[in-house]
Design a protein around this motif. Structure first.
Motif, PDB file in Angstrom:
ATOM      1  N   THR A   1      -5.532  -3.171   2.078  1.00  0.00           N
ATOM      2  CA  THR A   1      -5.794  -3.876   0.831  1.00  0.00           C
ATOM      3  C   THR A   1      -4.748  -3.449  -0.193  1.00  0.00           C
ATOM      4  O   THR A   1      -4.163  -2.366  -0.097  1.00  0.00           O
ATOM      5  N   GLU A   2      -4.509  -4.303  -1.145  1.00  0.00           N
ATOM      6  CA  GLU A   2      -3.506  -4.057  -2.186  1.00  0.00           C
ATOM      7  C   GLU A   2      -3.794  -2.749  -2.902  1.00  0.00           C
ATOM      8  O   GLU A   2      -4.923  -2.495  -3.344  1.00  0.00           O
ATOM      9  N   GLY A   3      -2.784  -1.880  -2.980  1.00  0.00           N
ATOM     10  CA  GLY A   3      -2.904  -0.620  -3.703  1.00  0.00           C
ATOM     11  C   GLY A   3      -3.583   0.498  -2.941  1.00  0.00           C
ATOM     12  O   GLY A   3      -3.753   1.596  -3.475  1.00  0.00           O
ATOM     13  N   MET A   4      -3.970   0.267  -1.697  1.00  0.00           N
ATOM     14  CA  MET A   4      -4.643   1.280  -0.885  1.00  0.00           C
ATOM     15  C   MET A   4      -3.747   2.510  -0.762  1.00  0.00           C
ATOM     16  O   MET A   4      -2.541   2.410  -0.640  1.00  0.00           O
ATOM     17  N   ARG A   5      -4.361   3.688  -0.805  1.00  0.00           N
ATOM     18  CA  ARG A   5      -3.640   4.950  -0.654  1.00  0.00           C
ATOM     19  C   ARG A   5      -4.072   5.602   0.664  1.00  0.00           C
ATOM     20  O   ARG A   5      -5.226   5.937   0.825  1.00  0.00           O
ATOM     21  N   VAL A   6      -3.114   5.777   1.587  1.00  0.00           N
ATOM     22  CA  VAL A   6      -3.382   6.336   2.910  1.00  0.00           C
ATOM     23  C   VAL A   6      -2.672   7.675   3.018  1.00  0.00           C
ATOM     24  O   VAL A   6      -1.493   7.792   2.676  1.00  0.00           O
TER      25      VAL A   6
ATOM     26  N   LEU B   1       0.833  -1.188   0.000  1.00  0.00           N
ATOM     27  CA  LEU B   1       0.000   0.000   0.000  1.00  0.00           C
ATOM     28  C   LEU B   1       0.871   1.243   0.000  1.00  0.00           C
ATOM     29  O   LEU B   1       2.078   1.168   0.206  1.00  0.00           O
ATOM     30  N   ASN B   2       0.255   2.388  -0.227  1.00  0.00           N
ATOM     31  CA  ASN B   2       0.950   3.662  -0.308  1.00  0.00           C
ATOM     32  C   ASN B   2       0.551   4.497   0.898  1.00  0.00           C
ATOM     33  O   ASN B   2      -0.629   4.795   1.079  1.00  0.00           O
ATOM     34  N   ILE B   3       1.524   4.860   1.721  1.00  0.00           N
ATOM     35  CA  ILE B   3       1.268   5.720   2.884  1.00  0.00           C
ATOM     36  C   ILE B   3       2.057   7.002   2.691  1.00  0.00           C
ATOM     37  O   ILE B   3       3.286   6.989   2.686  1.00  0.00           O
ATOM     38  N   ASP B   4       1.337   8.094   2.498  1.00  0.00           N
ATOM     39  CA  ASP B   4       1.958   9.410   2.299  1.00  0.00           C
ATOM     40  C   ASP B   4       3.044   9.386   1.232  1.00  0.00           C
ATOM     41  O   ASP B   4       4.118   9.968   1.394  1.00  0.00           O
ATOM     42  N   GLY B   5       2.779   8.662   0.139  1.00  0.00           N
ATOM     43  CA  GLY B   5       3.707   8.636  -0.983  1.00  0.00           C
ATOM     44  C   GLY B   5       4.803   7.596  -0.886  1.00  0.00           C
ATOM     45  O   GLY B   5       5.644   7.508  -1.768  1.00  0.00           O
ATOM     46  N   HIS B   6       4.811   6.798   0.182  1.00  0.00           N
ATOM     47  CA  HIS B   6       5.820   5.747   0.353  1.00  0.00           C
ATOM     48  C   HIS B   6       5.159   4.376   0.248  1.00  0.00           C
ATOM     49  O   HIS B   6       4.136   4.135   0.888  1.00  0.00           O
ATOM     50  N   LEU B   7       5.756   3.501  -0.528  1.00  0.00           N
ATOM     51  CA  LEU B   7       5.232   2.149  -0.632  1.00  0.00           C
ATOM     52  C   LEU B   7       5.624   1.365   0.614  1.00  0.00           C
ATOM     53  O   LEU B   7       6.782   1.382   1.036  1.00  0.00           O
TER      54      LEU B   7
END
Length: 82
Positions: free
Chosen positions: A73-78, A7-13
């Motif tokens: 979940t896969e690909g989630m953007r947080v 997933l992506n958290i604040d632009g970081h995988l």
């Protein structure tokens, strides 16, 4: 071999084990697990772990959600900043 979720958290995988909550993923990603900044500028992190305190509010795929109550979940953007 266990399954993982990316997933992506604040632009970081960030890669976590399948079934991990977003609150736990925040901890894995940044060490402190900060979910948001209060109106007074203090960093806030999940406290109760069951959705009562509301301290873990984040944007998940553009919607405000509770990190402790949401499974990654896969690909989630947080996003932790509003």
């Amino acid at each position: 071999m266990s399954a993982h979720t990316l997933l992506n958290i604040d632009g970081h995988l960030v890669r976590v084990q399948a079934g991990t909550s977003v609150a736990a993923a925040l901890r894995v990603a940044g060490g402190m697990g900060v979910a948001r900044t209060s109106v007074s500028g203090l960093q806030r992190a999940p406290f109760c772990g069951m959705g009562v305190c509301q301290e873990c509010r984040v944007l998940i795929d553009g919607r405000r959600r509770l990190a402790c109550q949401t499974v990654c979940t896969e690909g989630m953007r947080v996003e932790t900043s509003e």
